[in-house]
Scaffold this active site. Structure first.
Site, PDB file in Angstrom:
ATOM      1  N   THR A 149      36.429  35.889  47.998  1.00 13.81           N
ATOM      2  CA  THR A 149      36.952  35.341  46.749  1.00 13.81           C
ATOM      3  C   THR A 149      35.767  34.788  45.965  1.00 13.81           C
ATOM      4  OG1 THR A 149      37.280  33.027  47.403  1.00 13.81           O
ATOM      5  CG2 THR A 149      38.955  34.606  48.106  1.00 13.81           C
ATOM      6  N   CYS A 150      36.061  34.187  44.817  1.00 21.25           N
ATOM      7  CA  CYS A 150      34.966  33.623  44.024  1.00 21.25           C
ATOM      8  C   CYS A 150      34.332  32.428  44.719  1.00 21.25           C
ATOM      9  CB  CYS A 150      35.464  33.229  42.637  1.00 21.25           C
ATOM     10  SG  CYS A 150      36.785  32.000  42.636  1.00 21.25           S
TER      11      CYS A 150
ATOM     12  N   ARG B 150      34.341  32.073  48.431  1.00 19.74           N
ATOM     13  CA  ARG B 150      34.130  32.227  49.870  1.00 19.74           C
ATOM     14  C   ARG B 150      33.919  33.689  50.233  1.00 19.74           C
ATOM     15  NH1 ARG B 150      37.472  29.284  52.344  1.00 19.74           N
ATOM     16  NH2 ARG B 150      38.484  28.448  50.481  1.00 19.74           N
TER      17      ARG B 150
ATOM     18  N   GLY C 279      36.907  40.108  30.859  1.00 21.60           N
ATOM     19  CA  GLY C 279      37.550  40.586  32.078  1.00 21.60           C
ATOM     20  C   GLY C 279      39.037  40.702  31.850  1.00 21.60           C
ATOM     21  N   ALA C 280      39.583  41.894  32.050  1.00 19.92           N
ATOM     22  CA  ALA C 280      41.002  42.121  31.764  1.00 19.92           C
ATOM     23  C   ALA C 280      41.815  42.343  33.033  1.00 19.92           C
ATOM     24  CB  ALA C 280      41.165  43.318  30.822  1.00 19.92           C
TER      25      ALA C 280
ATOM     26  N   GLY D   2      41.762  37.596  34.112  1.00 21.38           N
ATOM     27  CA  GLY D   2      41.803  37.670  32.658  1.00 21.38           C
ATOM     28  C   GLY D   2      43.205  37.465  32.129  1.00 21.38           C
TER      29      GLY D   2
END
Length: 447
Positions: free
Chosen positions: A49-50, A52, A189-190, A194
């Protein structure tokens, strides 16, 4: 075999180290493949994840498995193993189970209680399953972790107490800019983050949104969803970032790119000609970072990154909600481990029943040879009686050994059962592998 976790997270390492460790799906598959090349590892999956990177593996030996995973991750991030271990944490067996349950529940997130991590755990498992790198152990562990996470979110107030990363970032932005109502935003970022960012911006009353994405069709889809909600929106590619920044008040970016997508040059071009008093807040939720660090030094620009968000009081759930969530996790861990211990003794119990059945059949065959004059009816009654006696003798000890085995430290009961009845370990292993039938004890209720 037990579950081993080797991880690095926002709690153990700075953002710079997490950036080195960041992985995409291709990287994760390579890491798992390399780990599984060792005969000490039978199952593996990566949770990235962002905040870990964690490798969960089923290993035959703790130290050997730890060395394998550590070396693979060190090679991936270009660090020495000694340097990497300064920022790593290790959990084994019961501690690994407890950690994953806490992660899935949002208790270990930068923003306590956020729900995005539950989907990330699901994707980690789904990806590993698709690549055939998880077996029974990680399958059961992952499914239970997802169930625990759902229960925590449905039975506690941790969702409301622990806001999402996006909402905390926007709270900080509003503290610097004032109300976002009527302002202009850029969403870079879509994907899922996002879309979540756009949702929060709409709630904040934003007037206009520039959606920027590598793929223009995806940017257009998100922009159209905003238009459908009455928000002015347009779509751009990454080449248009400078143009999008020109009239922006707030930027939210989370792309998962391996290098910054907002360069210092982009910022200079975009900010040229803006009034000096007009401020720009950039919420960099990417890992690695989407924004070049030097941008934070530009006049009138505030960059909010994950380290800043973690320090925000609103990123922490109310103590009562967090305590309630931890109580659920503790209970679920105990139940899961009890079930696993009981499952471990089941093959031994089944092997015992199989051996008893074999003894019964051998004795009945001997009886047939000694008393060939017995008619079919009497032979059937004798067989029924013998089986009933054996079933009744085995019922209480086999039920009791399962109960005892489910308690902490109960793994010794399976071994005791094997010793007492001289059960062949190969026979037990065959049952565990599904090579022998599971024979239920059938008691005649009429007696």
């Amino acid at each position: 075999m037990s579950v081993l976790l080797f991880g690095v997270s926002h709690r153990s390492a700075p953002v710079s180290v997490l950036e080195q460790l960041s992985t995409d799906e291709s990287d994760q598959a390579k890491i798992v493949d390399q780990v599984l090349q060792s005969s000490l590892v039978t199952e593996a999956m990566v949770l990235s994840t962002c905040n870990r990177v964690e490798v969960y593996a089923v290993v035959d030996a703790f130290h050997g498995g730890l060395s394998v995973i550590g070396q693979v991750l060190a090679e991936h991030c270009g660090m020495s193993l000694n340097d990497l271990t300064k920022y790593a944490y290790v959990r084994y067996a019961e501690a690994a189970v407890e950690h994953l349950f806490a992660v899935a529940s949002g208790l270990d997130s930068a923003v306590i209680g956020e729900q995005q991590v539950l989907g990330q755990v699901r994707r980690a498992y789904t990806s590993a399953e698709a690549n055939h790198t998880v077996g029974r152990t990680l399958h059961e562990l992952s499914q239970r972790a997802l169930s625990v996470g759902k229960r925590v979110h449905s039975e506690t107030g941790i969702d409301a107490a622990g806001a999402s990363v996006v909402s905390v970032a926007l709270d900080i932005a509003e503290a610097k800019l004032g109300s976002l109502a009527g302002r202009t935003a850029v969403v870079i970022g879509a994907g899922s983050m996002g879309a979540l960012s756009a949702k929060h911006l709409v709630r904040a009353g934003i007037e206009r949104v520039h959606v920027v994405n590598r793929s223009l069709p995806r940017a257009r889809r998100l922009a159209q969803s905003l238009l459908d909600q009455g928000v002015t929106a347009d779509a751009h590619t990454l080449d248009d970032i400078a143009h999008a920044l020109a009239d922006a008040d707030v930027v939210i970016t989370s792309t998962g790119a391996v290098r910054p997508v907002v360069s210092l040059a982009d910022a200079h071009r975009g900010l040229t000609g803006r009034p000096e008093h007009r401020r720009l807040v950039i919420c960099d939720l990417g890992m690695p970072r989407d924004v070049e660090p030097a941008i934070a030094g530009l006049p009138g620009v505030n960059v909010i990154d994950m380290e800043r968000i973690q320090r925000e009081p609103s990123a922490r759930a109310a103590a009562s909600d967090a305590d309630a969530a931890r109580s659920i996790v503790a209970a679920e861990v105990a139940n899961y481990l009890a079930g696993q211990r009981m499952a471990e003794v089941t093959p031994t119990v089944t092997a015992l029943r199989q051996r008893a059945a074999d003894v019964v059949e051998a004795e009945l065959l001997r009886l047939d040879n000694r008393l060939p004059e017995l008619d079919a009816a009497h032979r059937a009654e004798v067989a029924k009686t013998v089986r009933r006696v054996v079933d009744k003798l085995l019922h209480a000890p086999t039920v009791r050994v399962k109960q005892l085995a489910s308690a902490p430290g109960g793994d010794s009961y399976a071994e005791a059962l094997r010793e007492l009845f001289e059960l062949d370990q190969q026979a037990v292993d065959a049952v565990a592998a599904g090579e022998l039938p599971l024979l239920p004890i059938e008691l005649d209720k009429s007696e």
